[in-house]
Design a protein around this motif. Structure first.
Motif, short mmCIF file in Angstrom:
data_model
loop_
_atom_site.label_atom_id
_atom_site.label_comp_id
_atom_site.label_asym_id
_atom_site.label_seq_id
_atom_site.Cartn_x
_atom_site.Cartn_y
_atom_site.Cartn_z
N VAL A 291 0.85 -1.18 0.00
CA VAL A 291 0.00 0.00 0.00
C VAL A 291 0.89 1.24 0.00
O VAL A 291 1.74 1.40 0.88
CB VAL A 291 -0.94 0.01 1.22
N VAL A 292 0.69 2.10 -1.00
CA VAL A 292 1.53 3.29 -1.17
C VAL A 292 0.69 4.53 -0.93
O VAL A 292 -0.33 4.74 -1.61
CB VAL A 292 2.12 3.33 -2.60
N PRO A 293 1.08 5.40 0.01
CA PRO A 293 0.34 6.65 0.23
C PRO A 293 0.65 7.66 -0.86
O PRO A 293 1.69 7.58 -1.53
CB PRO A 293 0.88 7.13 1.58
N ARG A 294 -0.24 8.62 -1.05
CA ARG A 294 0.03 9.66 -2.03
C ARG A 294 1.09 10.64 -1.51
O ARG A 294 1.88 11.17 -2.29
CB ARG A 294 -1.25 10.42 -2.37
N CYS A 295 1.10 10.86 -0.21
CA CYS A 295 2.05 11.83 0.34
C CYS A 295 2.43 11.43 1.76
O CYS A 295 1.56 11.10 2.57
CB CYS A 295 1.44 13.23 0.33
N ASP A 296 3.75 11.46 2.04
CA ASP A 296 4.29 11.21 3.38
C ASP A 296 3.85 9.83 3.91
O ASP A 296 3.72 8.90 3.16
CB ASP A 296 3.88 12.33 4.34
#
Length: 315
Positions: A291-296
């Motif tokens: 799972v990759v966040p869009r920011c930070d």
């Protein structure tokens, strides 16, 4: 299904969340290397490479992206090169695993988003805010074909597993099935919202949007659809198991597992306190969901079998 109580979510994270890899900054795209060992993130100025086993990372600068961003990434079928589209309207060709940039080809003077590399690895379809789908030679940048008609702008592109079909999605919710050599449109479908992360699963196409849908490519029939948990739809989706689809929110930090049979939500988690999810990626061995966040926040690596078991148990 509403968000599980905090205690239950903490218990599930303790049981299924294998690793947190903290990162800072914006992520505009993400892909796994063919072995599933490394995660590549498109970012302002270049590519962040993360080793999923150790959590170590390093950043590679991409020429022409120094003042902009890498918007999409894809490996060539022979695994020798990584192709990157840049918001400045160019395509970069990098060697793998060194990530040495060997060419940058200007395509247009607007942002590029869509990328689909053809089976021979020598050419690719790209598109973005210029409203076109353009096929370029990856060695010298020659335009091999160009077709106008993407309404507003192209959001994403993908190639069928057999290489016989090019799929593009535009900002007017059109999904085009095209000839992969010429780019000529064969059929037009409609999506329920802008589809940003097209993916094939056998003969079916997964379209994450305001309503996420599984579409049979041959007939154009919608086989399953999922809606209701995300505020403004899904940004990304993957088939976690034959009966379960995982989606990440385009404008919310929710990870939702859906029952394919009836379209109901089986499990809703909140990996991050705020923000949105850029990508959910299933490793090639199907053992982990990344799972990759869009920011930070952090890249999260979940044990897929644990999530599947929890979702099925909640039925």
């Amino acid at each position: 299904m509403p968000l599980a109580p905090l205690k239950e979510r903490k218990q599930l994270m303790a049981a299924c969340l294998e690793r947190d890899i903290p990162i800072a900054g914006w992520n505009y795209c993400a892909t796994l290397d063919p072995d599933g060992a490394k995660l590549l993130l498109g970012r302002p100025g270049g590519i962040l490479v993360i080793d999923l086993a150790s959590g170590g990372s390093h950043e590679v600068e991409v020429p022409a992206a120094a003042y902009d961003a890498v918007s999409s990434l894809e490996f060539t079928p022979d695994r020798s090169r990584v192709i990157a589209t840049l918001w400045v309207g160019s395509v970069a060709v990098l060697t793998w695993p060194e990530l040495h940039c060997i060419a940058v080809h200007p395509v247009c003077d607007t942002r590029l988003h869509g990328l689909a590399v053809l089976p021979d690895g020598r050419s690719a379809w790209v598109g973005g805010h210029d409203g076109k789908r353009t096929r370029i030679d990856l060695d010298d940048g020659t335009v091999l074909a160009a077709r106008a008609g993407e309404q507003m702008w192209m959001a994403d592109a993908a190639l069928s597993p057999d290489g016989e079909l090019l799929i593009t999605a535009d900002a007017a919710c059109n999904v085009r099935l095209c000839d992969p050599e010429s780019g000529l449109e064969r059929r037009l479908l409609r999506s329920h919202g802008i589809a940003h992360d097209l993916s094939f699963h056998g003969a079916e196409l997964l379209l994450p949007a305001l309503t996420t849908a599984i579409v049979d490519v041959a007939s154009g029939e919608t086989r399953a659809s999922f809606t209701g948990e995300h505020k403004l739809g899904a940004q990304t989706a993957t088939l976690l198991a034959d009966d379960l689809v995982a989606t990440g929110g385009a404008h919310d930090p929710l990870l939702v597992l859906w029952n394919r049979a009836d379209g109901s939500s089986a499990l809703t988690l909140k990996p991050y306190n705020k923000g949105a999810i850029e990508r959910v990626l299933l490793t090639p061995d199907r053992e982990h969901l990344v799972v990759v966040p869009r920011c930070d926040h952090a890249v999260q690596i979940w044990r897929a079998a644990g999530l599947v078991e929890a979702a099925r148990r909640s039925r």
